[in-house]
Scaffold this active site. Structure first.
Site, PDB file in Angstrom:
ATOM      1  N   ALA A 150       0.734  -1.324   0.036  1.00  0.00           N
ATOM      2  CA  ALA A 150      -0.053   0.059  -0.007  1.00  0.00           C
ATOM      3  C   ALA A 150       0.762   1.349  -0.101  1.00  0.00           C
ATOM      4  O   ALA A 150       0.793   2.177  -0.757  1.00  0.00           O
ATOM      5  CB  ALA A 150      -0.924   0.100   0.990  1.00  0.00           C
ATOM      6  N   GLU A 210      -3.697  -3.126   4.983  1.00  0.00           N
ATOM      7  CA  GLU A 210      -4.008  -3.900   6.356  1.00  0.00           C
ATOM      8  C   GLU A 210      -4.370  -3.069   7.377  1.00  0.00           C
ATOM      9  O   GLU A 210      -4.825  -3.287   8.473  1.00  0.00           O
ATOM     10  CB  GLU A 210      -3.023  -5.108   6.594  1.00  0.00           C
ATOM     11  CG  GLU A 210      -3.135  -6.064   7.612  1.00  0.00           C
ATOM     12  CD  GLU A 210      -2.369  -7.105   7.999  1.00  0.00           C
ATOM     13  OE1 GLU A 210      -1.162  -7.240   7.325  1.00  0.00           O
ATOM     14  OE2 GLU A 210      -2.496  -7.808   9.050  1.00  0.00           O
ATOM     15  N   ARG A 234     -10.271 -21.152   6.141  1.00  0.00           N
ATOM     16  CA  ARG A 234      -9.287 -20.995   6.962  1.00  0.00           C
ATOM     17  C   ARG A 234      -9.909 -21.098   8.760  1.00  0.00           C
ATOM     18  O   ARG A 234      -9.188 -21.805   9.414  1.00  0.00           O
ATOM     19  CB  ARG A 234      -8.459 -19.573   7.172  1.00  0.00           C
ATOM     20  CG  ARG A 234      -7.824 -19.794   5.856  1.00  0.00           C
ATOM     21  CD  ARG A 234      -6.835 -18.334   5.602  1.00  0.00           C
ATOM     22  NE  ARG A 234      -6.175 -18.281   4.379  1.00  0.00           N
ATOM     23  CZ  ARG A 234      -5.330 -17.484   3.784  1.00  0.00           C
ATOM     24  NH1 ARG A 234      -5.404 -16.315   4.449  1.00  0.00           N
ATOM     25  NH2 ARG A 234      -4.660 -17.604   2.850  1.00  0.00           N
ATOM     26  N   HIS A 264      -2.224 -14.693  11.597  1.00  0.00           N
ATOM     27  CA  HIS A 264      -1.619 -14.534  10.253  1.00  0.00           C
ATOM     28  C   HIS A 264      -2.088 -13.078   9.883  1.00  0.00           C
ATOM     29  O   HIS A 264      -1.381 -12.275   9.244  1.00  0.00           O
ATOM     30  CB  HIS A 264      -2.317 -15.751   9.284  1.00  0.00           C
ATOM     31  CG  HIS A 264      -1.794 -15.347   7.915  1.00  0.00           C
ATOM     32  ND1 HIS A 264      -0.491 -15.409   7.516  1.00  0.00           N
ATOM     33  CD2 HIS A 264      -2.499 -15.140   6.916  1.00  0.00           C
ATOM     34  CE1 HIS A 264      -0.353 -15.230   6.322  1.00  0.00           C
ATOM     35  NE2 HIS A 264      -1.690 -15.159   5.791  1.00  0.00           N
ATOM     36  N   ARG A 324     -10.548 -12.668   6.086  1.00  0.00           N
ATOM     37  CA  ARG A 324     -10.175 -12.314   4.581  1.00  0.00           C
ATOM     38  C   ARG A 324     -10.156 -13.593   3.839  1.00  0.00           C
ATOM     39  O   ARG A 324      -9.548 -14.644   4.206  1.00  0.00           O
ATOM     40  CB  ARG A 324      -8.844 -11.668   4.722  1.00  0.00           C
ATOM     41  CG  ARG A 324      -8.225 -11.236   3.424  1.00  0.00           C
ATOM     42  CD  ARG A 324      -7.000 -10.586   3.767  1.00  0.00           C
ATOM     43  NE  ARG A 324      -5.760 -11.301   4.416  1.00  0.00           N
ATOM     44  CZ  ARG A 324      -5.184 -12.236   3.771  1.00  0.00           C
ATOM     45  NH1 ARG A 324      -5.392 -12.894   2.494  1.00  0.00           N
ATOM     46  NH2 ARG A 324      -4.194 -12.964   4.439  1.00  0.00           N
TER      47      ARG A 324
END
Lengths: 665, 255, 258
Positions: free
Chosen positions: A43, A453, A336, A429, A463
């Protein structure tokens, strides 16, 4: 009341219309507008480069020795884009829909749709800047499916997609540095933002080599400083990843959105002992061919833990392939959060397989032999292959597909995963929460933005794989260059404010006092002692599963740690030198404050959704149970004083997607 | 303590860039073979902080999974230690024996001045990239990604060169502190891709000029760089850099 | 600065100079080797002495040889300068340096190997070339029977001299050649054990120097390709690192033992 500034109109045309109507800054004025970019990951690097290309004067800061080392570099899997190159029915709408659903209906529709719209441009831009994505023999780009989606939309560069994308953005940034449009400040850490008359006007940064504090003015400040997973001490984040920049902004008025949403990745290498400093991710793609199991009987699990039983000797019928058992439709490929919780459930029940009791097997033996071994045997026209032949054939295939991951596993654990099943365990994570931002990516402090983030906006409560890279680059390359105009168009008459302004002096003094205070404590315990204690509490009580009792206890425990930290921490050296322990101390002090807020947010959110699983809100089968009636909102926390926040809510409106319960049965 | 290995360390200590440094002996007890090399330093540093006699050892590290390129220890005469294809953070103590003496020094090069102890300043690499290691494409300029087919072999080779993590082990390993492997990896990556073609001449000329200005030595093709490279970047890249450079000098309008 | 000086003053350009001069010197080694093989001929040195005359009188070869001397000097002094320049790139040395772990010994010691060869060349040239051109090399008369090929040689008196290096006359079946007898200088010189030792050491140095230098030159010129590396290695090692140094070392040994 929070105004998310979502443009009016149908979702497909919001962004197009916005771009055509947003105020512009003329080129001559851009040259006199200064923008500070903190952080040089995907970013930050893409934003700094793009804004400099547009003509703004940019200063870029990173705490690492080079912008190229930002932790975006470690992303393995890939980047999603709705290109539909594979002709399998992908579209902007599908990517939008999958992202909202994957986020368990806790993300803002307009932002996510914009993300899906620009996703294709990211691939174009990256390829043009020299990113060597994987290609087919015809010379065109290759795609794979990732994270259980039904289309192939993930672009990748072996297992180093993050690295290649970051180096692409970094080279663009360095080009602007060479042209003199960006001034680069590496080994600099932002330690406060400076607000003047209600607007953000600069930062205080510490030169980490000399230890000197510096004041920098900017008409706008962009925080691209990543996530805060290191609050757990052990995570897959880099050692230096921290919340400090975002936290300082939070303490100066920026609301913090959804701090409790944490992504736990199911396939990481388990902890091996007290010395462990970080955790290593094994790519999710391994779950395509590995079967996850623990022993059916506790005695067997105990025998394995004590080294008395070799898992290879455990008979098929004595193994519990718990994901295949619980989720017959998706099996080992469930999302996940689901896979992580299931592993924790088994280990908590006493079936864990390594010394610490916190590991499950990821076993390739079956597919190695009967899937790939048989395939190769057929190709070689061997009709009755022996077991040994099958293993040898399959070995080659597995080696080609996952060779580097298997080598990495062996390097770290000393165990050969071709011969023994891998051991994995979930680890922190990614953090979906972050600074609250409106449609323009501006925080609640005018002129202060958060990208990537560091903000909360696009992933809801969970996500999807290969979406983090997409969001970071979307924000930096394609969103902020437009949306910042909406603010800066009104700032063209503002002359650069002298850094002798009292607000700068005051902010610098505060930073300096805090550093000196840390050094003056001269207690008995090193910084890591507190960080580890905090991390354990967060992991146990605010990790994969949370409950009221645990969270309440955690909050009081964290408050104790905070007090103890400020009484007993020992920070050697002094402030006017290269002092990594001092850097760490400042960051851990902020993590302690953040940890309390995370628990508070998790306690407040009386539902389960995505990465936030409350044991008191689950179905009879143990699945997450959302409460859309009461919690279909973003929790945005306003800082009052340490340990004291006010909650604001942004209601989430779903006009284009029908909310449903996620099911992977 | 979690293990039973005892390790004798000789670590380069240097207060800052201006002061003299020297090797200092430390004994680390109870080392577990499962520890990474950097985790052993964490243990030692925690002890040093607790004892309060000596300042902890400064060293660069970040991702600890071999990709960010920040860790940089010269271990027993070799950058990133005895194992092939790994960074210092991926080196584990099982690669050593109980009772071993390990000498740990910073990268040594005029272009990489020591900041403190084992941490050095590698911003020379950033300046080399800023001089030409990019494709000049402004955001929004790009055409559709699939409008430019690239032969798979070239794409793969470009990727292999692009795998460079910029750690500087090549410079540290080279007896001349030459940065040729680093520069050649970037030049190769962009020379192999059609996107990089328009700027190929200026790129190689500017990057080599910047490399020389920074004070790196010349390449004598010893191959140490590639042998020690944690990403195993090939020497063919250096040959390609040479080709690109002489072709640009001899065959283009630029110089 | 124009582009040529700019190119050759860059680190890559300086290496190119080393590569080009080095390969030029390699080509000379082959010619020198082939010519000197005549030392092993059983003709009391006639062919060798004739060859020596040819090499020092033919205008094309003379020009080339001056180019060669320049190349030797350039290669040597540029090489030495580069060694010092490269040392400056690492002002503080490592306390522990494990070079053998990642590179061949010869590649790290090209400067030392080159210096040994340079010393050798100086001794070699002063012993033979200088003597031959400016010193007093005695003459020998060869009487060759054209039919039988039988050769008889007679030393001329030490004080004998003439205007040219060689004169040839034919008398019937006999061909008489009076020529400066470099062969005899060689024969005599190589009875000195220290000289023989120097030659053997120098040839060992040459072997290691070329073991790395030959293929390194191609790498510097940008030629590192899987299709051609085999040939380059074969020639570099087989011819330049083994055959040529052994061939040259055999000469002093041969005369020492003879």
């Amino acid at each position: 009341m929070l105004d998310s500034k979502i443009p009016q109109g149908p979702i497909e045309s919001k962004w197009t219309k916005y771009k055509s109507t947003v105020p512009l800054v003329n080129p001559a004025n851009k040259r006199s507008l200064e923008i500070i970019v903190v952080g040089t990951g995907l970013a930050g690097a893409s934003a700094a480069a793009t804004l400099a290309e547009l003509g703004y004067k940019v200063k870029a800061f990173c705490f690492q020795d080079s912008p190229r080392r930002a932790h975006s570099i470690a992303a393995q899997g890939g980047i999603n884009a709705a290109k539909n190159y594979q002709n399998d029915g992908d579209s902007v709408y599908r990517l939008f829909y999958d992202t909202i659903k994957g986020g368990d209906y806790r993300a803002r529709e307009a932002n996510v749709h914009r993300l899906a719209e620009v996703s294709g441009n990211i691939i174009d831009q990256s390829v043009a800047s020299g990113v060597p994505f994987a290609r087919e023999y015809g010379g065109l780009l290759s795609n794979r499916s990732f994270g259980g989606t039904q289309v192939q939309r993930t672009f990748y560069a072996a297992g180093q997609t993050g690295q290649q994308l970051l180096l692409g953005a970094y080279s663009g940034l360095q080009r602007q540095v060479g042209l003199g449009n960006v001034r680069l400040f590496s080994r600099h850490e932002m330690l406060d933002v400076v607000n003047i008359d209600g607007k953000c006007r600069g930062i205080i940064a510490r030169d980490l080599v000399s230890g000197k504090l510096e004041r920098h003015f900017g008409h706008a400040v962009l925080l691209c400083t990543g996530g805060y997973g290191n609050v757990f001490f052990l995570s897959t984040n880099a050692m230096g990843s921290n919340v400090t920049a975002a936290w300082k902004a939070h303490k100066k008025g920026a609301f913090f959105g959804n701090p409790c949403y944490t992504q736990i990745h199911p396939t990481c290498i388990p902890v091996s002992g007290d010395h462990q400093s970080k955790l290593t991710l094994m790519s999710e793609s391994l779950r395509n061919d590995g079967r996850i199991w623990v022993p059916k009987r506790k005695e067997d699990a105990a025998a394995i833990r004590e080294g008395k039983l070799n898992p290879n000797d455990l008979k098929e019928e004595d193994r519990d392939y718990y994901l295949e058992r619980r989720y017959p439709a998706f099996g080992n490929l469930v999302p996940r959060d689901v896979a992580s919780r299931a592993a924790k459930e088994r280990c908590d029940a006493g079936f864990g397989v390594n010394k610490t009791g916190e590991a499950v097997y990821l076993d390739f033996a079956f597919n190695m032999k009967y899937k790939y071994g048989k395939q190769v045997a057929t190709l070689k026209h061997i009709s009755n292959p022996t077991e040994e032949q099958l293993t040898a054939f399959g070995h080659e295939v597995i080696k080609e597909k996952y060779g580097n991951l298997f080598d990495m596993y062996k390097q770290i654990t000393g165990v050969d995963p071709y011969k023994n099943p891998m051991m994995i365990y979930p680890a922190v994570h990614y953090t979906m929460g972050g600074l609250w931002v409106d449609y323009n990516l501006m925080t609640t402090v005018p002129g202060l933005y958060a990208l990537g983030e560091a903000n909360f906006s696009d992933h809801g409560a969970n996500r999807l794989g290969a979406s983090a890279l997409m969001q970071g680059l979307a924000d930096g390359y394609f969103v902020i260059p437009y949306t910042i105009g909406a603010y800066l168009a009104n700032e063209i008459s503002v002359k650069p404010i002298s850094t002798d302004h009292e607000a700068f002096v005051k902010a610098e003094n505060e930073v300096s006092d805090r550093l000196n205070k840390l050094l003056a404590i001269k207690g008995t315990k090193p910084v890591d002692y507190f960080h580890k204690r905090l991390g354990k509490i967060m992991w146990d009580k605010c990790g994969m599963a949370r409950n009221v009792e645990g969270l309440t206890w955690a909050i009081s425990e964290i408050q104790k740690i905070r007090e103890e930290f400020w009484k007993d921490v020992r920070v050697p050296g002094d402030a006017n030198e290269f002092n990594p322990e001092l850097e760490k101390a400042g960051r851990v002090a902020d993590f302690i404050e953040l940890g309390e807020l995370m628990c508070k947010d998790a306690l407040e959110r009386n539902e389960s959704c995505g990465g936030h699983f409350r044991e008191d809100h689950q179905t009879e089968e143990g699945e997450a149970l959302r409460d859309d009636e009461n919690f279909k909102h973003v929790a945005a926390w306003q800082f009052n004083e340490v340990g004291n926040w006010s909650l604001h809510k942004e209601d989430l409106v779903y006009e284009n997607i029908k909310i449903a319960q996620r099911s992977y049965k | 303590m979690s293990g039973n290995m005892n390790i004798n360390l000789k670590v380069w200590r240097q207060k800052n860039g201006k002061s003299q440094g020297k090797l200092v002996d430390y004994k680390v007890e109870g080392v577990s073979p499962d520890m990474s090399f950097l985790e052993m330093f964490d243990v030692l540093n925690d002890r040093l902080v607790s004892e309060g006699k000596d300042e902890p050892i400064a060293f660069d590290h970040d991702c600890r999974e071999g990709i960010c390129g920040m860790c940089s220890m010269y271990i027993n005469g070799r950058p990133h230690g005895p194992n092939q294809g790994v960074t210092t953070c991926q080196l584990h103590m099982r690669s050593f024996k109980d009772g071993d003496t390990i000498v740990v020094e910073p990268w040594r090069a005029a272009a990489f001045p020591v900041i403190k102890d084992l941490a050095v300043d590698r911003s020379a690499f950033d300046r080399i990239i800023a001089s030409g290691g990019f494709i000049s494409v402004n955001t929004g300029n790009a055409q559709d990604a699939n409008s430019l087919p690239i032969p798979k072999d070239n794409a793969d080779e470009a990727f292999a060169a692009a795998a460079c993590i910029g750690c500087g082990a090549c410079v540290a390993a080279c007896k001349n502190s030459s940065a040729m492997l680093f520069v050649s990896a970037k030049v190769s990556q962009l020379a192999l891709l059609p996107q990089g073609d328009p700027e190929r001449n200026t790129r190689v000329l500017n990057m080599v000029a910047q490399m020389d200005t920074e004070g790196f030595g010349a390449c004598t093709n010893t191959g140490a760089c590639s042998a020690e490279c944690p990403k195993e970047i090939s020497l063919t890249n250096i040959a390609r850099l040479n080709r690109e450079y002489f072709a640009a000098q001899l065959g283009s309008d630029r110089s | 600065m124009n582009w040529i000086t700019k190119m050759f003053s860059s680190s890559l350009g300086q290496k190119l100079i080393m590569a080009l001069t080095g390969l030029f010197l390699c080509s000379f080694l082959i010619i020198h080797m082939v010519g000197n093989l005549q030392l092993f001929k059983h003709d009391a040195g006639l062919a060798f002495n004739k060859y020596a005359v040819f090499m020092t009188t033919n205008p094309l070869i003379k020009t080339t040889s001056y180019l060669l001397y320049a190349a030797i000097l350039f290669h040597a002094f540029k090489g030495i300068a580069l060694v010092f320049q490269n040392k400056k790139a690492r002002p503080v040395k490592y306390q522990a340096f494990d070079g053998k772990a990642n590179s061949h010994w010869s590649s790290r010691n090209m400067g030392i190997l080159g210096t040994i060869i340079l010393v050798f060349i100086a001794v070699h040239m002063s012993n033979f070339w200088w003597q031959y051109k400016f010193g007093t090399v005695p003459y020998t008369r060869y009487t060759e029977n054209i039919q039988t090929g039988e050769i008889q040689s007679d030393y001329m008196p030490d004080n004998f001299t003439m205007n040219s290096k060689m004169e040839e006359q034919s008398e019937g079946l006999m061909k008489v050649t009076i020529v400066k007898d470099l062969f005899r200088s060689v024969e005599l010189g190589f009875k000195e054990i220290w000289l023989v030792a120097l030659y053997i050491i120098a040839m060992a140095a040459l072997s290691f120097h070329l073991y790395h230098g030959f293929k390194s030159a191609f790498q510097t010129m940008g030629l590192n390709h899987k299709k051609y590396n085999g040939a380059i290695n074969f020639i570099g090692i087989g011819v330049f690192a083994i055959l040529i140094p052994i061939g040259f070392a055999a000469m002093p040994l041969y005369f020492f033992i003879k």
